[in-house]
Design an enzyme around this catalytic site. Structure first.
Site, PDB file in Angstrom:
ATOM      1  NE  ARG A   1      -3.843   0.362   0.445  1.00 51.23           N
ATOM      2  CZ  ARG A   1      -4.948   0.377   1.181  1.00 51.23           C
ATOM      3  NH1 ARG A   1      -5.412  -0.754   1.711  1.00 51.23           N
ATOM      4  NH2 ARG A   1      -5.593   1.493   1.398  1.00 51.23           N
TER       5      ARG A   1
ATOM      6  CG  HIS B   1      16.504 -11.759   0.899  1.00 56.11           C
ATOM      7  ND1 HIS B   1      16.085 -12.841   0.139  1.00 56.11           N
ATOM      8  CD2 HIS B   1      17.523 -11.196   0.201  1.00 56.11           C
ATOM      9  CE1 HIS B   1      16.826 -12.925  -0.948  1.00 56.11           C
ATOM     10  NE2 HIS B   1      17.702 -11.926  -0.939  1.00 56.11           N
TER      11      HIS B   1
ATOM     12  CD  GLU C   1      17.472 -14.948   4.364  1.00 58.50           C
ATOM     13  OE1 GLU C   1      17.323 -16.006   4.983  1.00 58.50           O
ATOM     14  OE2 GLU C   1      16.618 -14.482   3.572  1.00 58.50           O
TER      15      GLU C   1
ATOM     16  CG  HIS D   1      13.009 -21.911   1.225  1.00 55.49           C
ATOM     17  ND1 HIS D   1      13.089 -20.570   0.917  1.00 55.49           N
ATOM     18  CD2 HIS D   1      12.252 -22.462   0.258  1.00 55.49           C
ATOM     19  CE1 HIS D   1      12.420 -20.328  -0.194  1.00 55.49           C
ATOM     20  NE2 HIS D   1      11.896 -21.454  -0.612  1.00 55.49           N
TER      21      HIS D   1
ATOM     22  N   GLY E   1       9.949 -17.477   8.462  1.00 53.90           N
ATOM     23  CA  GLY E   1       9.291 -16.196   8.302  1.00 53.90           C
ATOM     24  C   GLY E   1       7.859 -16.275   7.836  1.00 53.90           C
TER      25      GLY E   1
END
Length: 243
Positions: free
Chosen positions: A20, A45, A72, A193, A215
């Site tokens: 947004r 990251h 990352e 991951h 995450g």
């Protein structure tokens, strides 16, 4: 058995913000809540296209985190310069393609030893600990040790995406074997991951695992339950897996 730590990746707080073009939700505030809930470190990251985390986020997080910052990043001159200037506690070097939705696989360390050795040395000289995001492959693990990385992060995407129980068990065994092999070479082993509340415990139970970076699942759960509860529940599952 290694101590087990949780690194919470807050990239998708920034994704929500950037969708947004607002100043909220704030990744810095999310990091503070995650730390309060038991996160042992915060992972971000900084992608070359800045699709979620920004340079400003990295700078503020480095100044305000109570725990550890894990940055990352791709192995590019731009990112190495940012890391050397910012000095996060950890850098995890990852492959990066602009068209990908998320990181799709591990680094080919074996195929670019000189480049990886130079990057590891440059970061280490700046006081930054380095991990290499690689697949559970012995050749890549050997190469990681040879180029001077003290940590690896095993890519758990194939395990997470397995379509059958048998396929998942096979991937789990491959990861466990890789973790044992890496430890025998003196490497510390992280993983991440695609880890979720449904599949994390088997990975967390691997004795050599040092840290799990998670995450998307936590942020997705947080939408429903609140970030504090989401982080606390993930940490509980991990510690429960260790008995």
């Amino acid at each position: 058995m290694a101590e087990l730590l949780l690194g919470v990746n807050i990239d998708h707080i920034a994704t929500l913000r950037n969708a947004r073009g607002t100043a909220y939700p704030d990744p810095v505030q999310a990091a503070f809540i995650a730390e309060q809930a038991g996160a042992d470190g915060i992972t971000v990251h900084l992608r070359e296209d800045r699709r979620h985390i920004t340079d400003r986020d990295v700078c503020i997080l480095r100044q305000t985190l109570d725990t550890r910052m894990n940055l990352e990043m791709a192995v590019t001159e731009e990112m190495l310069a940012i890391a050397v200037e910012t000095k996060p506690h950890f850098c995890c070097l990852v492959p990066e393609k602009r068209q990908e939705v998320t990181t799709e696989g591990g680094l080919d360390v074996a195929g670019q030893r000189e480049k990886m050795r130079d990057a590891c040395k440059r970061l280490a000289d700046a006081g930054i600990q380095v991990s290499l995001f690689i697949d559970a492959d012995e050749d890549q693990i050997k190469a990681a040790a040879e180029v001077g990385a003290p940590f690896i992060e095993i890519h758990t995407g194939c395990y997470a995406d397995a379509k059958t129980d048998a396929e998942q068990a096979q991937e789990l065994a491959r990861i466990a074997k890789a973790a044992t092999f890496a430890t025998s070479l003196g490497l510390k082993v992280n993983a991440g991951h695609g880890l979720t509340y449904h599949n994390v415990k088997a990975i967390a139970a691997i004795p050599e695992m040092h840290e799990l970076n998670i995450g998307h699942a936590i942020i997705g759960r947080a939408v429903m339950t609140g970030l504090k509860d989401a982080v606390a529940e993930m940490k509980r599952l991990m510690l429960e897996a260790r008995g």
